[in-house]
Write a protein that holds these residues in place. Structure first.
Motif, PDB file in Angstrom:
ATOM      1  N   LEU A 160       0.871  -1.171   0.000  1.00 47.65           N
ATOM      2  CA  LEU A 160       0.000   0.000   0.000  1.00 47.65           C
ATOM      3  C   LEU A 160       0.910   1.223   0.000  1.00 47.65           C
ATOM      4  O   LEU A 160       1.722   1.396   0.910  1.00 47.65           O
ATOM      5  N   LEU A 161       0.779   2.064  -1.015  1.00 49.18           N
ATOM      6  CA  LEU A 161       1.690   3.191  -1.203  1.00 49.18           C
ATOM      7  C   LEU A 161       1.016   4.501  -0.805  1.00 49.18           C
ATOM      8  O   LEU A 161      -0.085   4.811  -1.268  1.00 49.18           O
ATOM      9  N   ILE A 162       1.670   5.269   0.050  1.00 53.06           N
ATOM     10  CA  ILE A 162       1.194   6.580   0.481  1.00 53.06           C
ATOM     11  C   ILE A 162       2.045   7.654  -0.202  1.00 53.06           C
ATOM     12  O   ILE A 162       3.274   7.593  -0.152  1.00 53.06           O
ATOM     13  N   VAL A 163       1.373   8.642  -0.815  1.00 51.82           N
ATOM     14  CA  VAL A 163       2.083   9.727  -1.493  1.00 51.82           C
ATOM     15  C   VAL A 163       1.584  11.048  -0.907  1.00 51.82           C
ATOM     16  O   VAL A 163       0.450  11.460  -1.162  1.00 51.82           O
ATOM     17  N   GLU A 164       2.424  11.695  -0.109  1.00 52.66           N
ATOM     18  CA  GLU A 164       2.027  12.929   0.581  1.00 52.66           C
ATOM     19  C   GLU A 164       3.276  13.756   0.846  1.00 52.66           C
ATOM     20  O   GLU A 164       4.235  13.267   1.462  1.00 52.66           O
ATOM     21  N   ASP A 165       3.271  15.025   0.386  1.00 50.73           N
ATOM     22  CA  ASP A 165       4.470  15.847   0.544  1.00 50.73           C
ATOM     23  C   ASP A 165       4.590  16.473   1.935  1.00 50.73           C
ATOM     24  O   ASP A 165       5.677  16.896   2.330  1.00 50.73           O
ATOM     25  N   ASP A 166       3.490  16.535   2.695  1.00 46.26           N
ATOM     26  CA  ASP A 166       3.534  17.067   4.045  1.00 46.26           C
ATOM     27  C   ASP A 166       3.984  15.964   5.010  1.00 46.26           C
ATOM     28  O   ASP A 166       3.294  14.945   5.172  1.00 46.26           O
ATOM     29  N   THR A 167       5.124  16.169   5.653  1.00 42.73           N
ATOM     30  CA  THR A 167       5.716  15.127   6.486  1.00 42.73           C
ATOM     31  C   THR A 167       4.803  14.694   7.622  1.00 42.73           C
ATOM     32  O   THR A 167       4.612  13.497   7.876  1.00 42.73           O
ATOM     33  N   GLU A 168       4.217  15.654   8.341  1.00 45.69           N
ATOM     34  CA  GLU A 168       3.373  15.325   9.496  1.00 45.69           C
ATOM     35  C   GLU A 168       2.133  14.564   9.062  1.00 45.69           C
ATOM     36  O   GLU A 168       1.735  13.591   9.707  1.00 45.69           O
ATOM     37  N   LEU A 169       1.512  15.009   7.974  1.00 43.64           N
ATOM     38  CA  LEU A 169       0.313  14.324   7.504  1.00 43.64           C
ATOM     39  C   LEU A 169       0.664  12.934   6.965  1.00 43.64           C
ATOM     40  O   LEU A 169      -0.094  11.976   7.163  1.00 43.64           O
ATOM     41  N   ARG A 170       1.804  12.837   6.307  1.00 44.10           N
ATOM     42  CA  ARG A 170       2.246  11.530   5.800  1.00 44.10           C
ATOM     43  C   ARG A 170       2.396  10.544   6.959  1.00 44.10           C
ATOM     44  O   ARG A 170       1.967   9.396   6.867  1.00 44.10           O
ATOM     45  N   GLU A 171       2.995  11.011   8.047  1.00 43.93           N
ATOM     46  CA  GLU A 171       3.157  10.152   9.221  1.00 43.93           C
ATOM     47  C   GLU A 171       1.817   9.813   9.853  1.00 43.93           C
ATOM     48  O   GLU A 171       1.604   8.683  10.323  1.00 43.93           O
ATOM     49  N   ALA A 172       0.894  10.781   9.846  1.00 45.73           N
ATOM     50  CA  ALA A 172      -0.439  10.539  10.425  1.00 45.73           C
ATOM     51  C   ALA A 172      -1.196   9.492   9.612  1.00 45.73           C
ATOM     52  O   ALA A 172      -1.889   8.629  10.178  1.00 45.73           O
ATOM     53  N   ILE A 173      -1.077   9.555   8.296  1.00 44.04           N
ATOM     54  CA  ILE A 173      -1.750   8.573   7.437  1.00 44.04           C
ATOM     55  C   ILE A 173      -1.185   7.182   7.695  1.00 44.04           C
ATOM     56  O   ILE A 173      -1.927   6.203   7.823  1.00 44.04           O
ATOM     57  N   CYS A 174       0.143   7.088   7.757  1.00 42.68           N
ATOM     58  CA  CYS A 174       0.782   5.792   8.014  1.00 42.68           C
ATOM     59  C   CYS A 174       0.343   5.226   9.366  1.00 42.68           C
ATOM     60  O   CYS A 174       0.072   4.027   9.499  1.00 42.68           O
ATOM     61  N   GLU A 175       0.250   6.090  10.370  1.00 40.21           N
ATOM     62  CA  GLU A 175      -0.182   5.648  11.705  1.00 40.21           C
ATOM     63  C   GLU A 175      -1.626   5.174  11.669  1.00 40.21           C
ATOM     64  O   GLU A 175      -1.983   4.175  12.297  1.00 40.21           O
ATOM     65  N   THR A 176      -2.467   5.895  10.918  1.00 40.92           N
ATOM     66  CA  THR A 176      -3.875   5.517  10.801  1.00 40.92           C
ATOM     67  C   THR A 176      -4.033   4.154  10.151  1.00 40.92           C
ATOM     68  O   THR A 176      -4.903   3.360  10.532  1.00 40.92           O
ATOM     69  N   LEU A 177      -3.189   3.862   9.161  1.00 39.09           N
ATOM     70  CA  LEU A 177      -3.323   2.623   8.389  1.00 39.09           C
ATOM     71  C   LEU A 177      -2.465   1.484   8.923  1.00 39.09           C
ATOM     72  O   LEU A 177      -2.471   0.386   8.363  1.00 39.09           O
ATOM     73  N   ASP A 178      -1.727   1.731   9.997  1.00 38.73           N
ATOM     74  CA  ASP A 178      -0.872   0.691  10.569  1.00 38.73           C
ATOM     75  C   ASP A 178      -1.716  -0.491  11.041  1.00 38.73           C
ATOM     76  O   ASP A 178      -2.770  -0.318  11.644  1.00 38.73           O
ATOM     77  N   GLY A 179      -1.256  -1.697  10.766  1.00 40.09           N
ATOM     78  CA  GLY A 179      -1.965  -2.896  11.202  1.00 40.09           C
ATOM     79  C   GLY A 179      -2.900  -3.476  10.177  1.00 40.09           C
ATOM     80  O   GLY A 179      -3.687  -4.378  10.492  1.00 40.09           O
ATOM     81  N   LEU A 180      -2.826  -3.007   8.932  1.00 48.02           N
ATOM     82  CA  LEU A 180      -3.718  -3.508   7.887  1.00 48.02           C
ATOM     83  C   LEU A 180      -3.383  -4.938   7.455  1.00 48.02           C
ATOM     84  O   LEU A 180      -4.215  -5.619   6.884  1.00 48.02           O
ATOM     85  N   GLY A 181      -2.151  -5.363   7.696  1.00 47.81           N
ATOM     86  CA  GLY A 181      -1.758  -6.694   7.243  1.00 47.81           C
ATOM     87  C   GLY A 181      -1.074  -6.670   5.892  1.00 47.81           C
ATOM     88  O   GLY A 181      -1.143  -7.646   5.138  1.00 47.81           O
ATOM     89  N   CYS A 182      -0.417  -5.556   5.577  1.00 48.66           N
ATOM     90  CA  CYS A 182       0.315  -5.432   4.321  1.00 48.66           C
ATOM     91  C   CYS A 182       1.449  -4.429   4.520  1.00 48.66           C
ATOM     92  O   CYS A 182       1.379  -3.577   5.411  1.00 48.66           O
ATOM     93  N   PRO A 183       2.487  -4.495   3.697  1.00 50.78           N
ATOM     94  CA  PRO A 183       3.544  -3.481   3.779  1.00 50.78           C
ATOM     95  C   PRO A 183       3.013  -2.109   3.387  1.00 50.78           C
ATOM     96  O   PRO A 183       2.201  -1.998   2.458  1.00 50.78           O
ATOM     97  N   ILE A 184       3.472  -1.072   4.082  1.00 51.81           N
ATOM     98  CA  ILE A 184       3.098   0.305   3.747  1.00 51.81           C
ATOM     99  C   ILE A 184       4.380   1.093   3.486  1.00 51.81           C
ATOM    100  O   ILE A 184       5.292   1.088   4.302  1.00 51.81           O
ATOM    101  N   ILE A 185       4.423   1.744   2.324  1.00 48.90           N
ATOM    102  CA  ILE A 185       5.555   2.600   1.982  1.00 48.90           C
ATOM    103  C   ILE A 185       5.019   4.011   1.764  1.00 48.90           C
ATOM    104  O   ILE A 185       3.993   4.196   1.090  1.00 48.90           O
TER     105      ILE A 185
END
Length: 216
Positions: free
Chosen positions: A11-36
């Motif tokens: 699952l690929l996240i594309v976000e230029d805002d560092t804080e929001l990018r980290e927030a999205i990754c934290e929200t989606l953590d635990g899905l059962g797939c790699p997140i980049i």
């Protein structure tokens, strides 16, 4: 949000805002797939070409290429890719343009991160079902191949014994060649049977050379 099993696709996240990018990754953590997570569309294209991605969550407004253009380019190469746009600004024209280029949904940020989590979970569940279906189909194909290959090998074994008879050897070799050719073709079309295909091809060459020498 615990998945029944982990999948290796990304699952690929594309976000230029560092804080929001980290927030999205934290929200989606635990899905059962790699997140980049990457900061630009250009970086995203590099990742997509380097590893298998099943879904992309992308910001709309980014320096250089925007999220909708990224979706258009990504879907040209990976048409089954799930693609969600996150934006803080979306007028009717932007929405229509996004869906015209193949996005699956457009969400507001950061208000819709909870909805994004539910959507990403659904994407993972769907992909898991697809992988399970593919695995079942592969098992069926493997069984059909093994059954046919075993039958051909039994026929080939019987024909080899017939070569002890000096008369009619050319006819036997012709049948052997056809059986070997069928086995090679089946193995060549089946992933994981490359060695069988290579060995059978060499056997074909041996039979062909033997038949030519007997006719000479």
């Amino acid at each position: 949000m615990n998945a029944s099993f982990k999948i290796t696709e990304t699952l690929l996240i594309v976000e230029d805002d560092t804080e929001l990018r980290e927030a999205i990754c934290e929200t989606l953590d635990g899905l059962g797939c790699p997140i980049i997570a990457v900061p630009s569309a250009e970086d995203a294209l590099v990742v997509m070409r380097d590893r298998v991605c099943f879904a992309v969550v992308s910001d709309y407004r980014m320096p250089g290429m925007n999220g909708i253009e990224l979706c258009r380019r990504a879907k040209e190469e990976f048409p089954r890719l799930k693609f969600v746009i996150l934006t803080g600004y979306a007028d009717k024209q932007t929405v229509l343009e996004g869906f015209r280029h193949g996005i699956d949904d457009l969400l507001e940020k950061p208000q819709d991160l909870g909805r994004l989590c539910d959507m990403a979970t659904a994407f993972v569940t769907q992909r898991q079902k697809e992988i399970e279906q593919d695995q079942e189909e592969l098992k069926l194909i493997r069984k059909i191949f093994c059954d046919e290959a075993n039958e051909l090998l039994r026929d080939i074994e019987g024909l080899i014994f017939k070569l002890e008879d000096a008369s009619g050897q050319s006819d036997v070799i012709d049948v052997l060649f056809r059986k070997a050719h069928t086995l090679k073709g089946s193995a060549g079309a089946f992933q994981g049977a490359e060695k069988i295909s290579a060995v059978t091809h060499a056997y074909e060459n041996l039979l062909q050379a033997s038949n030519i020498s007997k006719l000479a």
